[in-house]
Design a protein around this motif. Structure first.
Motif, PDB file in Angstrom:
ATOM      1  N   PHE A   1      72.072  48.016  49.750  1.00  0.00           N
ATOM      2  CA  PHE A   1      70.833  48.496  50.351  1.00  0.00           C
ATOM      3  C   PHE A   1      70.329  47.442  51.340  1.00  0.00           C
ATOM      4  N   ILE A   2      69.870  47.900  52.509  1.00  0.00           N
ATOM      5  CA  ILE A   2      69.324  46.989  53.515  1.00  0.00           C
ATOM      6  C   ILE A   2      67.930  47.469  53.911  1.00  0.00           C
ATOM      7  N   HIS A   3      66.930  46.628  53.700  1.00  0.00           N
ATOM      8  CA  HIS A   3      65.544  46.998  53.984  1.00  0.00           C
ATOM      9  C   HIS A   3      65.236  46.893  55.474  1.00  0.00           C
ATOM     10  N   GLY A   4      63.984  47.150  55.835  1.00  0.00           N
ATOM     11  CA  GLY A   4      63.591  47.219  57.234  1.00  0.00           C
ATOM     12  C   GLY A   4      62.942  45.957  57.781  1.00  0.00           C
TER      13      GLY A   4
ATOM     14  N   THR B   1      60.305  43.352  58.874  1.00  0.00           N
ATOM     15  CA  THR B   1      59.096  42.848  58.206  1.00  0.00           C
ATOM     16  C   THR B   1      58.969  43.373  56.779  1.00  0.00           C
ATOM     17  N   GLY B   2      60.062  43.911  56.256  1.00  0.00           N
ATOM     18  CA  GLY B   2      60.016  44.504  54.927  1.00  0.00           C
ATOM     19  C   GLY B   2      60.644  43.635  53.855  1.00  0.00           C
ATOM     20  N   ALA B   3      60.993  44.279  52.753  1.00  0.00           N
ATOM     21  CA  ALA B   3      61.551  43.590  51.595  1.00  0.00           C
ATOM     22  C   ALA B   3      62.244  44.638  50.720  1.00  0.00           C
TER      23      ALA B   3
ATOM     24  N   HIS C   1      62.210  37.472  55.716  1.00  0.00           N
ATOM     25  CA  HIS C   1      61.538  38.650  55.180  1.00  0.00           C
ATOM     26  C   HIS C   1      61.126  38.420  53.725  1.00  0.00           C
ATOM     27  N   GLY C   2      60.592  39.454  53.116  1.00  0.00           N
ATOM     28  CA  GLY C   2      60.139  39.353  51.743  1.00  0.00           C
ATOM     29  C   GLY C   2      58.657  39.670  51.650  1.00  0.00           C
TER      30      GLY C   2
END
Length: 242
Positions: free
Chosen positions: A6-9, A11-13, A40-41
């Motif tokens: 899974f790869i987030h967006g 400025t996301g986490a 990120h995080g």
């Protein structure tokens, strides 16, 4: 054994895809990986990072996962969907799921609706309870302008790889997304040459589709896609509206 990355967006986490990742982890014996991209995080530290850092980190996670399993699926959300497409074009990825993938970004019409709702909450004294406001106020304050330029550069650089995708692809898009416009999903469906592709539109979902009221439908569609073989192209739309 199968693995799912899974790869987030931007400025996301991992929380952005956590409901779906946890579901797959709890209902299969697959290895599920949900890395946090550099800078990120929950607390952002994007200054000094380039889009290449984000891509290279996701790539290293994919390579590590491929060494542990026989078959790999990738699920990418928003910017993560564009990174996922690049990886799928360059590695042997069996299936690709694109959630609110940012081939294009910022939906002016829906954004205007969201801003109007925020203004109404402001006048009512309820702005602090507006989830969209609290979520994006923090992101805006913690995001250097240079990081935004890096995001734009990533999309521009990676978008051509969409034409190299031949594996089964599932595209899911919320129709009330104020960040990624609906035309992004249609562009993906039109541009990706795979003979096994599916587009599902969620009528009530905003950008964070894994945290929307349409999540149960999303989960069902993704689960079916990952567990069964597709047969040709399919466009799935919904006539209902919220």
């Amino acid at each position: 054994m199968k693995g799912c990355l899974f790869i987030h967006g931007f400025t996301g986490a991992p929380y952005e895809v956590e409901p779906l990742a946890e579901h797959i982890k709890n209902t299969t014996d697959w290895l599920v990986r949900v890395p946090t991209l550099p800078g990120h995080g929950v607390t952002l530290s994007l200054k000094g990072h380039t889009y290449k850092d984000w891509v290279e980190h996701a790539e290293s996670e994919l390579v590590a996962l491929m060494q542990e399993v026989d078959e790999v699926y990738i699920v990418g959300f928003s910017m993560g969907g564009i990174i996922a497409s690049y990886l799928a074009a360059n590695y042997h990825v069996s299936k690709l799921v694109l959630l609110s993938a940012a081939a294009y970004y910022v939906n002016p019409k829906q954004l205007a609706v969201d801003i109007r709702e925020m203004m109404m909450d402001l006048f009512k004294g309820n702005l602090i309870e507006n989830e969209l406001f609290t979520r994006y106020k923090k992101k805006i304050m913690q995001t250097p302008i240079q990081a935004t330029f890096q995001f734009q550069k990533l999309v521009k650089t990676m978008r051509p790889y969409l034409k190299q995708l031949s594996m089964p692809v599932l595209i899911i898009q919320g129709e009330c997304d104020g960040i990624v416009p609906l035309k992004s999903a249609h562009y993906l469906y039109k541009t990706i040459p795979s003979k096994e592709k599916q587009l599902t539109l969620l009528p009530c979902a905003k950008h964070l589709v894994c945290h929307s009221e349409d999540y149960e439908e999303l989960q069902t569609v993704v689960e079916k896609f990952l567990h069964t073989s597709n047969e040709g192209s399919m466009l799935v739309d919904s006539n209902s509206r919220c």
